[in-house]
Design a protein around this motif. Structure first.
Motif, mmCIF file in Angstrom:
data_model
loop_
_atom_site.group_PDB
_atom_site.id
_atom_site.type_symbol
_atom_site.label_atom_id
_atom_site.label_comp_id
_atom_site.label_asym_id
_atom_site.label_seq_id
_atom_site.Cartn_x
_atom_site.Cartn_y
_atom_site.Cartn_z
ATOM 1 N N GLU A 165 0.646 -1.664 0.171
ATOM 2 C CA GLU A 165 -0.173 -0.068 0.136
ATOM 3 C C GLU A 165 0.864 1.457 -0.115
ATOM 4 O O GLU A 165 1.902 1.150 0.505
ATOM 5 C CB GLU A 165 -0.354 0.411 1.466
ATOM 6 N N LYS A 166 -0.058 2.385 0.083
ATOM 7 C CA LYS A 166 1.287 3.266 -0.345
ATOM 8 C C LYS A 166 2.034 3.705 1.312
ATOM 9 O O LYS A 166 1.494 3.108 2.188
ATOM 10 C CB LYS A 166 -0.226 4.548 -0.052
ATOM 11 N N LEU A 167 2.729 4.597 1.291
ATOM 12 C CA LEU A 167 3.514 4.785 2.117
ATOM 13 C C LEU A 167 2.946 6.226 2.268
ATOM 14 O O LEU A 167 2.120 7.305 2.521
ATOM 15 C CB LEU A 167 4.910 5.711 1.831
ATOM 16 N N THR A 168 3.372 5.481 4.573
ATOM 17 C CA THR A 168 3.014 7.412 5.074
ATOM 18 C C THR A 168 4.110 7.637 5.570
ATOM 19 O O THR A 168 5.423 7.105 6.410
ATOM 20 C CB THR A 168 1.984 7.075 6.418
ATOM 21 N N PHE A 169 4.524 8.944 5.707
ATOM 22 C CA PHE A 169 5.484 9.349 5.748
ATOM 23 C C PHE A 169 6.090 9.939 7.297
ATOM 24 O O PHE A 169 4.718 10.995 7.537
ATOM 25 C CB PHE A 169 6.148 10.873 4.298
ATOM 26 N N GLY A 170 7.094 10.097 7.613
ATOM 27 C CA GLY A 170 7.291 10.989 8.630
ATOM 28 C C GLY A 170 7.085 12.883 8.514
ATOM 29 O O GLY A 170 7.410 12.899 7.444
ATOM 30 N N THR A 171 7.232 13.458 9.531
ATOM 31 C CA THR A 171 7.330 14.858 9.383
ATOM 32 C C THR A 171 8.476 15.267 9.587
ATOM 33 O O THR A 171 8.913 16.799 8.385
ATOM 34 C CB THR A 171 7.314 15.196 11.033
ATOM 35 N N GLY A 172 9.927 14.764 8.986
ATOM 36 C CA GLY A 172 10.774 15.154 8.698
ATOM 37 C C GLY A 172 12.786 15.059 9.791
ATOM 38 O O GLY A 172 10.944 16.121 11.202
ATOM 39 N N THR A 173 13.556 15.248 9.629
ATOM 40 C CA THR A 173 14.435 15.586 10.603
ATOM 41 C C THR A 173 15.291 16.289 10.045
ATOM 42 O O THR A 173 15.747 16.067 9.198
ATOM 43 C CB THR A 173 15.270 14.643 11.533
ATOM 44 N N ARG A 174 15.139 17.499 10.646
ATOM 45 C CA ARG A 174 16.291 18.983 9.220
ATOM 46 C C ARG A 174 17.877 17.597 10.059
ATOM 47 O O ARG A 174 17.851 18.855 11.584
ATOM 48 C CB ARG A 174 15.601 19.827 9.265
ATOM 49 N N LEU A 175 18.761 17.749 9.144
ATOM 50 C CA LEU A 175 19.919 17.481 10.075
ATOM 51 C C LEU A 175 21.099 19.125 9.275
ATOM 52 O O LEU A 175 20.781 19.197 7.986
ATOM 53 C CB LEU A 175 20.542 16.019 9.383
ATOM 54 N N THR A 176 21.466 19.921 10.106
ATOM 55 C CA THR A 176 22.638 21.067 10.025
ATOM 56 C C THR A 176 23.874 19.935 11.172
ATOM 57 O O THR A 176 23.747 20.275 11.579
ATOM 58 C CB THR A 176 21.931 22.353 10.302
ATOM 59 N N ILE A 177 24.495 20.209 9.831
ATOM 60 C CA ILE A 177 26.108 20.461 10.782
ATOM 61 C C ILE A 177 26.698 21.961 11.216
ATOM 62 O O ILE A 177 27.919 22.204 9.384
ATOM 63 C CB ILE A 177 26.692 19.517 9.637
ATOM 64 N N ILE A 178 27.526 22.100 12.445
ATOM 65 C CA ILE A 178 27.743 23.905 12.164
ATOM 66 C C ILE A 178 29.390 23.029 12.011
ATOM 67 O O ILE A 178 30.270 21.632 12.445
ATOM 68 C CB ILE A 178 27.461 23.662 13.632
ATOM 69 N N PRO A 179 29.726 24.084 11.169
ATOM 70 C CA PRO A 179 31.341 23.760 11.180
ATOM 71 C C PRO A 179 32.177 23.821 11.815
ATOM 72 O O PRO A 179 31.954 24.418 13.157
ATOM 73 C CB PRO A 179 31.774 25.126 9.610
#
Lengths: 114, 110
Positions: free
Chosen positions: B96-110
Motif C-alpha cells: 500500500e501507499k507510504l505514510t511519511f514522517g514529518t522529517g528531521t532536518r540535519l545541519t552540521i556546524i562547521p
C-alpha cells in the motif's frame, strides 16, 4: 532499485494556464506510480496512485479534475495541473513502485504559478 | 493524511558526531523505510526494513525496525558534511501507499 526521471525540473507559468509534468521509469516497467506534493518545509503528501491502463486513485481532498493523471505506458505517467493558480505552486514528486514494493522517487518538479 | 511522528524535528551537530533520530506510529507497519532528501531533490532511499526487530546497516547508517512494529530509528555515525539534509521515515503496510514522517532536518556546524 528503479531509476526515475521527471521533466521539467522546474516550470514557471501564468495563472490560469495548464502545466504537464512527466515521470519516467528508465529501467523498470512500472505498473504503479505515485504522485506527491511537497510544500516548503513540509513532508511529502500523496496526491494519487497511478496505475497503468486504468484510472488513477486520488487521495481525499485532491481534485481529480484539476490534477489529471495519465499512465498510458509502463514507463510514463503524466500529471497535468489544469488552470493553475498561485496556491498550486509546490514541489511535485513522482515515485515508481519497484519489484520489492519499495518506492523509488524522481528528482521532483518545482512549479511556480505567477 | 496521516503522518508519522518523527523526532527530533531538527538537529545541529558538529562534524564527526553521531546522530540518532526516531519515528513512531499509532498503527503497525510491515515495512519501514528511511529516505534522505537534499534541497530541490527527490527523496533517496537509504535503508529498507522488512521484519520486526531487524537491524540493518548501510555504511555509517544503521536502522532498526521496532519490535512492536510501530517505531523505527536511524543512527548516523561520525557525521560528515554531505550528511546534511532532511531525513524522512516512511511506513508501509503490504504494497500500500507510504505514510511519511514529518522529517528531521540535519545541519552540521562547521
Amino acid at each position: 532499485g528503479a531509476v526515475v526521471s521527471q521533466h521539467p525540473s522546474w516550470v514557471i507559468c501564468k495563472s490560469g494556464t495548464s502545466v504537464k509534468i512527466e515521470c519516467r521509469s528508465l529501467d523498470f516497467q512500472a505498473t504503479t506510480m505515485f504522485w506527491y506534493r511537497q510544500f516548503p518545509k513540509q513532508s511529502l503528501m500523496l496526491m494519487a496512485t497511478s496505475n497503468e491502463g486504468s484510472k488513477a486513485t486520488y487521495e481525499q481532498g485532491v481534485e481529480k479534475d484539476k490534477f489529471l493523471i495519465n499512465h498510458a505506458s509502463l514507463t510514463l505517467s503524466t500529471l497535468t495541473v489544469t488552470s493553475a493558480h498561485p496556491e498550486d505552486s509546490s514541489f511535485y514528486i513522482c515515485s515508481v513502485l519497484g519489484s520489492t514494493d519499495t518506492q523509488y522517487f524522481g528528482p521532483g518538479t518545482r512549479l511556480t504559478v505567477l | 493524511g496521516q503522518q508519522l511522528n518523527q523526532s527530533p524535528q531538527s538537529m545541529f551537530i558538529q562534524e564527526g558526531e553521531d546522530v540518532s533520530m526516531n519515528c513512531t506510529s499509532s498503527s503497525i507497519f510491515n515495512t519501514w523505510l528511511w529516505y534522505k532528501q537534499d534541497p530541490g531533490e527527490g527523496p533517496v532511499l537509504l535503508i529498507a526494513l522488512y521484519k520486526a526487530g531487524e537491524l540493518t546497516s548501510n555504511g555509517r547508517l544503521t536502522a532498526q525496525f521496532g519490535i512492536t512494529r510501530k517505531d523505527s530509528f536511524l543512527n548516523i555515525s561520525a557525521s560528515i558534511p554531505s550528511d546534511v539534509g532532511i531525513y524522512f521515515c516512511a511506513g508501509q503496510l503490504g504494497n500500500e501507499k507510504l505514510t511519511f514522517g514529518t522529517g528531521t532536518r540535519l545541519t552540521i556546524i562547521p
